[in-house]
Design a protein around this motif. Structure first.
Motif, PDB file in Angstrom:
ATOM      1  N   ALA A  44       0.827  -1.203   0.000  1.00  0.00           N
ATOM      2  CA  ALA A  44       0.000   0.000   0.000  1.00  0.00           C
ATOM      3  C   ALA A  44       0.866   1.260   0.000  1.00  0.00           C
ATOM      4  O   ALA A  44       0.561   2.233  -0.697  1.00  0.00           O
ATOM      5  CB  ALA A  44      -0.933  -0.004   1.206  1.00  0.00           C
ATOM      6  N   VAL A  45       1.928   1.216   0.774  1.00  0.00           N
ATOM      7  CA  VAL A  45       2.844   2.364   0.805  1.00  0.00           C
ATOM      8  C   VAL A  45       3.528   2.531  -0.552  1.00  0.00           C
ATOM      9  O   VAL A  45       3.642   3.646  -1.075  1.00  0.00           O
ATOM     10  CB  VAL A  45       3.889   2.202   1.926  1.00  0.00           C
ATOM     11  N   ARG A  46       3.962   1.426  -1.147  1.00  0.00           N
ATOM     12  CA  ARG A  46       4.614   1.516  -2.457  1.00  0.00           C
ATOM     13  C   ARG A  46       3.667   2.100  -3.498  1.00  0.00           C
ATOM     14  O   ARG A  46       4.070   2.931  -4.330  1.00  0.00           O
ATOM     15  CB  ARG A  46       5.092   0.131  -2.906  1.00  0.00           C
ATOM     16  N   ALA A  47       2.405   1.686  -3.457  1.00  0.00           N
ATOM     17  CA  ALA A  47       1.435   2.203  -4.412  1.00  0.00           C
ATOM     18  C   ALA A  47       1.210   3.699  -4.204  1.00  0.00           C
ATOM     19  O   ALA A  47       1.098   4.466  -5.175  1.00  0.00           O
ATOM     20  CB  ALA A  47       0.114   1.449  -4.269  1.00  0.00           C
ATOM     21  N   ARG A  48       1.165   4.119  -2.944  1.00  0.00           N
ATOM     22  CA  ARG A  48       0.951   5.556  -2.663  1.00  0.00           C
ATOM     23  C   ARG A  48       2.175   6.364  -3.072  1.00  0.00           C
ATOM     24  O   ARG A  48       2.048   7.523  -3.532  1.00  0.00           O
ATOM     25  CB  ARG A  48       0.642   5.753  -1.170  1.00  0.00           C
ATOM     26  N   VAL A  49       3.364   5.802  -2.892  1.00  0.00           N
ATOM     27  CA  VAL A  49       4.589   6.464  -3.338  1.00  0.00           C
ATOM     28  C   VAL A  49       4.568   6.650  -4.851  1.00  0.00           C
ATOM     29  O   VAL A  49       4.931   7.715  -5.374  1.00  0.00           O
ATOM     30  CB  VAL A  49       5.828   5.651  -2.905  1.00  0.00           C
TER      31      VAL A  49
END
Length: 207
Positions: free
Chosen positions: A191-196
């Motif tokens: 989820a963090v990678r996608a938001r980044v």
């Protein structure tokens, strides 16, 4: 006939069901009355999420006049009320909330409070500060967001990315933000990678 301010406030105090409480809070919020600010702040601590959200929206609509009362009445014991108050301050985006948002983002024990503060830090209306204040204020926000972007809690890191993306409108800190986002592209949470990735795309497309 329009209800008086006292009647709107009394309706909240005397509400005998969760639904009536929400409706009464919405009515007071819609009136945008400065005299209603203490009541709206008090509602943040009620055990009624619908009413609290309506109160947050009302406080945001009231804007700058609600900032000082929110800062003065921030609840140190009720983390739910504190999270809603931080959301209201973040939504109003007045830089007077900077100290509170920085402290909450780094030290608050409640993740919901920290997330709300992180998102708010990127959105403050820096142009309301004078020339001597603005650079140091933006630097504080950046330092805080970079720090919590390394938090163990993925949701805090996610919120930090949201804050960093918003703060990237300030061109002087954009290189530091781009560097950190590049590092976070390898985050272990999907989820963090996608938001980044979303934040990175936004930076590439913005002037």
């Amino acid at each position: 006939m329009t209800d008086s301010p006292q009647e709107l406030i009394r309706a909240i105090e005397q509400a005998d069901s969760p639904g009536r409480l929400v409706a009464s809070v919405r009515a007071l919020a819609a009136a945008r009355l400065e005299v209603g600010i203490p009541t709206l702040i008090a509602v943040l601590g009620y055990n009624n999420p619908g009413a609290a959200v309506a109160a947050v929206e009302g406080l945001i609509q009231l804007g700058e006049i609600a900032v000082q009362p929110l800062l003065e009445k921030l609840d140190a014991y009720d983390y739910g009320a504190r999270a809603y108050a931080i959301r209201a301050l973040a939504g109003i985006a007045d830089p007077r909330a900077l100290d509170i948002l920085v402290e909450a983002a780094v030290t608050d024990f409640a993740p919901s409070v920290r997330r709300a503060a992180a998102k708010g830090l990127g959105n403050l209306r820096w142009n309301t500060l004078n020339a001597q204040q603005i650079q140091s204020a933006i630097a504080r926000a950046l330092e805080t967001l970079l720090l919590i972007s390394q938090d163990q809690d993925w949701a805090i890191r996610y919120a930090a990315v949201v804050g960093l993306q918003a703060l990237s409108t300030q061109l002087e800190v954009r290189p530091s933000i781009q560097k950190r986002l590049a590092e976070m592209a390898l985050d272990n949470d999907p989820a963090v990678r996608a938001r980044v990735q979303l934040a990175h795309q936004s930076l590439v497309m913005s002037p």
